[in-house]
Design an enzyme around this catalytic site. Structure first.
Site, PDB file in Angstrom:
ATOM      1  N   ASP A  64       0.773  -1.277  -0.404  1.00 48.13           N
ATOM      2  CA  ASP A  64      -0.091   0.000   0.384  1.00 48.13           C
ATOM      3  C   ASP A  64       0.887   1.583   0.110  1.00 48.13           C
ATOM      4  O   ASP A  64       1.962   1.347   0.488  1.00 48.13           O
ATOM      5  CB  ASP A  64      -1.191   0.082   1.241  1.00 48.13           C
ATOM      6  CG  ASP A  64      -2.219  -1.209   0.949  1.00 48.13           C
ATOM      7  OD1 ASP A  64      -1.442  -2.284   0.759  1.00 48.13           O
ATOM      8  OD2 ASP A  64      -2.685  -1.282   1.994  1.00 48.13           O
ATOM      9  N   HIS A  66      -0.765   4.963  -0.425  1.00 48.57           N
ATOM     10  CA  HIS A  66      -1.179   5.863   0.008  1.00 48.57           C
ATOM     11  C   HIS A  66      -1.050   7.212   0.328  1.00 48.57           C
ATOM     12  O   HIS A  66      -0.302   7.936   1.297  1.00 48.57           O
ATOM     13  CB  HIS A  66      -1.617   5.407   1.723  1.00 48.57           C
ATOM     14  CG  HIS A  66      -2.411   4.414   2.442  1.00 48.57           C
ATOM     15  ND1 HIS A  66      -3.869   5.074   1.488  1.00 48.57           N
ATOM     16  CD2 HIS A  66      -2.433   3.257   2.929  1.00 48.57           C
ATOM     17  CE1 HIS A  66      -4.588   3.024   2.222  1.00 48.57           C
ATOM     18  NE2 HIS A  66      -4.069   2.775   2.428  1.00 48.57           N
ATOM     19  N   ASP A 100      -4.618   0.296  -2.711  1.00 50.15           N
ATOM     20  CA  ASP A 100      -4.362   1.648  -1.579  1.00 50.15           C
ATOM     21  C   ASP A 100      -3.348   2.863  -2.340  1.00 50.15           C
ATOM     22  O   ASP A 100      -2.251   2.812  -1.582  1.00 50.15           O
ATOM     23  CB  ASP A 100      -4.593   0.947  -0.465  1.00 50.15           C
ATOM     24  CG  ASP A 100      -4.918   0.596   0.150  1.00 50.15           C
ATOM     25  OD1 ASP A 100      -6.107  -0.148  -1.024  1.00 50.15           O
ATOM     26  OD2 ASP A 100      -5.536   0.091   1.515  1.00 50.15           O
ATOM     27  N   ASN A 135      -8.858  -1.649  -1.598  1.00 56.77           N
ATOM     28  CA  ASN A 135     -10.800  -1.421  -0.697  1.00 56.77           C
ATOM     29  C   ASN A 135     -10.846   0.475  -0.708  1.00 56.77           C
ATOM     30  O   ASN A 135     -11.603   1.212  -0.708  1.00 56.77           O
ATOM     31  CB  ASN A 135     -10.537  -1.265   1.214  1.00 56.77           C
ATOM     32  CG  ASN A 135      -9.976  -1.175   1.978  1.00 56.77           C
ATOM     33  OD1 ASN A 135      -8.532  -1.367   1.381  1.00 56.77           O
ATOM     34  ND2 ASN A 135      -9.931  -0.464   3.169  1.00 56.77           N
ATOM     35  N   HIS A 136      -9.506   0.968  -0.653  1.00 56.78           N
ATOM     36  CA  HIS A 136      -9.987   2.842  -0.350  1.00 56.78           C
ATOM     37  C   HIS A 136      -9.958   3.366  -2.224  1.00 56.78           C
ATOM     38  O   HIS A 136     -11.001   4.413  -2.341  1.00 56.78           O
ATOM     39  CB  HIS A 136      -8.631   3.449  -0.053  1.00 56.78           C
ATOM     40  CG  HIS A 136      -8.715   3.158   1.164  1.00 56.78           C
ATOM     41  ND1 HIS A 136      -8.629   4.398   2.169  1.00 56.78           N
ATOM     42  CD2 HIS A 136      -7.615   2.178   2.631  1.00 56.78           C
ATOM     43  CE1 HIS A 136      -8.490   3.538   3.774  1.00 56.78           C
ATOM     44  NE2 HIS A 136      -8.085   2.304   3.819  1.00 56.78           N
ATOM     45  N   HIS A 235      -5.636  -8.299  -2.684  1.00 55.65           N
ATOM     46  CA  HIS A 235      -5.612  -6.890  -2.327  1.00 55.65           C
ATOM     47  C   HIS A 235      -5.658  -7.238  -0.232  1.00 55.65           C
ATOM     48  O   HIS A 235      -5.279  -7.011   0.801  1.00 55.65           O
ATOM     49  CB  HIS A 235      -6.542  -4.849  -2.029  1.00 55.65           C
ATOM     50  CG  HIS A 235      -6.061  -4.820  -1.090  1.00 55.65           C
ATOM     51  ND1 HIS A 235      -5.045  -3.205  -1.231  1.00 55.65           N
ATOM     52  CD2 HIS A 235      -6.741  -4.061  -0.180  1.00 55.65           C
ATOM     53  CE1 HIS A 235      -4.415  -2.540  -0.395  1.00 55.65           C
ATOM     54  NE2 HIS A 235      -6.316  -2.810   0.520  1.00 55.65           N
ATOM     55  N   HIS A 298      -7.454 -23.668   0.807  1.00 54.14           N
ATOM     56  CA  HIS A 298      -9.378 -24.135   0.441  1.00 54.14           C
ATOM     57  C   HIS A 298      -9.223 -23.549  -0.892  1.00 54.14           C
ATOM     58  O   HIS A 298      -9.104 -23.741  -2.350  1.00 54.14           O
ATOM     59  CB  HIS A 298     -10.129 -24.178   0.921  1.00 54.14           C
ATOM     60  CG  HIS A 298     -12.062 -24.473  -0.201  1.00 54.14           C
ATOM     61  ND1 HIS A 298     -12.975 -24.164   1.158  1.00 54.14           N
ATOM     62  CD2 HIS A 298     -11.820 -25.594  -0.409  1.00 54.14           C
ATOM     63  CE1 HIS A 298     -13.877 -24.450  -0.331  1.00 54.14           C
ATOM     64  NE2 HIS A 298     -13.185 -25.502  -0.890  1.00 54.14           N
TER      65      HIS A 298
END
Length: 391
Positions: A64, A66, A100, A135-136, A235, A298
């Protein structure tokens, strides 16, 4: 045939597009200091992001960023990917930046322009720079600005001033389609915000909402999931249900939503909530016993040829590390000053020598600037904490 008719079918018919390209380049350079090249395909005809890539001789993963341009460049520089003039020197290296870029800092757009230029330079040298949505990015396209800084609002306001000036210049040229007003439908005030922030908020909404010029140009081209050789990048994290839904399908749908083709303010469900691909933390807790290795196994077992998952999202104060027998590698070191101001580290995977961490941490300076072997991937609780060196 009259002169005007000849101009419509001859060389003059291309003049409006040449003027538009010139204006775009002028605006980009005035704002970012970077000369951009025209898009190879019209924005509304871009193909969906590529999901799978061959295993390269050298693969570098960066966490990230930022909104911290200086730390971003330092991360590329310690990996030998750029020189002192910020030009690509990585040759055929493939780089994956796990998202991000946005929020927590004031250089968000400058980083996007910087990465776009590196993509072009890397491509010419036989390499590749893959950028991802975190997510950002998703939050900002949705209009969730909880983590935006004052400097971030100001940067978007400055960009908007240049962008709108460019649109006014284009409007003076006959033969160009009328440019859509980027502020259409955006309110002029916001009840929960301070009045001095209104213009910055409006500029940010205009730029980043679905079909917004910054969202469409940069974020819609990002991968949300990428498979490079025997590593899958995401992410937050992947569950088996995400793989079953389809990795290519996820990339295509997120890109289409950001481009404004799917309608609606909100991202697809697999990008929202604690178990989504950009928010998941099941494999990134710094306490290894809290990581769900069974769910990781999995998920990996459902992606042929993949043996590890590489993710950002959750800051690792101890630096890059691995859990679940190094099948989950966490690379967010909080390097931005808007986070923990961590020392830059990047993950390197070579065909001939395996996995290592390239770090600016002075604790490792006497050992070739790297933690080797992902015994890095010493259990995370035994990895030395980062220290900052006084200038």
């Amino acid at each position: 045939m009259s002169t005007s008719e000849k101009n419509q079918t001859g060389i003059c018919k291309n003049v409006p597009n040449l003027i538009s390209s010139f204006v775009d380049t002028f605006v980009d350079h005035s704002f970012s200091g970077i000369f951009s090249s025209p898009h190879p395909t019209p924005l509304n005809e871009s193909p969906p992001p590529q999901t799978r890539f061959e295993k390269p001789d050298r693969l570098v993963a960066i966490g990230d960023l930022h909104g911290d341009l200086n730390k971003s460049k330092e991360a590329f520089r310690i990996a030998g990917l750029i020189d002192s003039s910020d030009r690509w020197t990585g040759g055929s290296t493939v780089v994956v930046q796990v998202g991000d870029v946005l929020d927590r800092g004031g250089d968000e757009l400058k980083i996007l322009f910087f990465l776009e230029r590196l993509k072009r330079e890397a491509e010419r040298a036989g390499g590749k720079v893959v950028t991802m949505n975190g997510n950002h990015e998703i939050m900002n396209v949705e209009g969730d600005f909880r983590f935006v800084t004052k400097e971030g609002l100001e940067e978007f306001k400055v960009w908007s001033d240049w962008y709108c000036l460019g649109n006014k210049m284009k409007s003076l040229c006959n033969g160009l389609e009328k440019v859509k007003d980027p502020y259409e439908g955006i309110p002029t005030s916001f009840p929960r915000a301070k009045p001095e922030c209104f213009e910055g908020i409006r500029a940010r909404i205009a730029a980043l909402r679905p079909e917004g010029p910054i969202a469409k140009r940069f974020l819609s081209k990002n991968q949300t999931v990428a498979v490079v050789g025997d590593s899958v990048f995401v992410h937050g994290g992947l569950l088996a249900e995400h793989v079953e839904y389809g990795l290519e399908r996820i990339n295509e749908e997120v890109s289409s939503w950001i481009d404004g083709f799917r309608g609606g303010r909100y991202a697809p469900g697999y990008c929202r909530g604690g178990d989504s691909v950009v928010w998941l933390r099941k494999f990134s807790d710094e306490r290894p016993y809290k990581c769900d290795c069974a769910a990781l196994e999995h998920a990996l077992s459902t992606i042929p040829g993949v043996k590890r998952m590489i993710m950002g999202h959750t800051i690792q104060e101890s630096g890059i590390n691995g859990v679940c027998d190094d099948k989950a590698i966490r690379i967010d070191v909080g390097m931005s000053k808007g986070c923990t101001d961590g020392l830059p580290e990047v993950l390197e995977i070579r065909k001939d020598s395996g996995v290592r961490i390239v770090t600016s941490n002075p604790l490792y300076k006497e050992k070739h600037d790297s933690k080797t072997g992902l015994g890095l991937l010493v259990p995370v609780e035994h990895v030395p904490k980062q220290v900052e060196v006084k200038a």
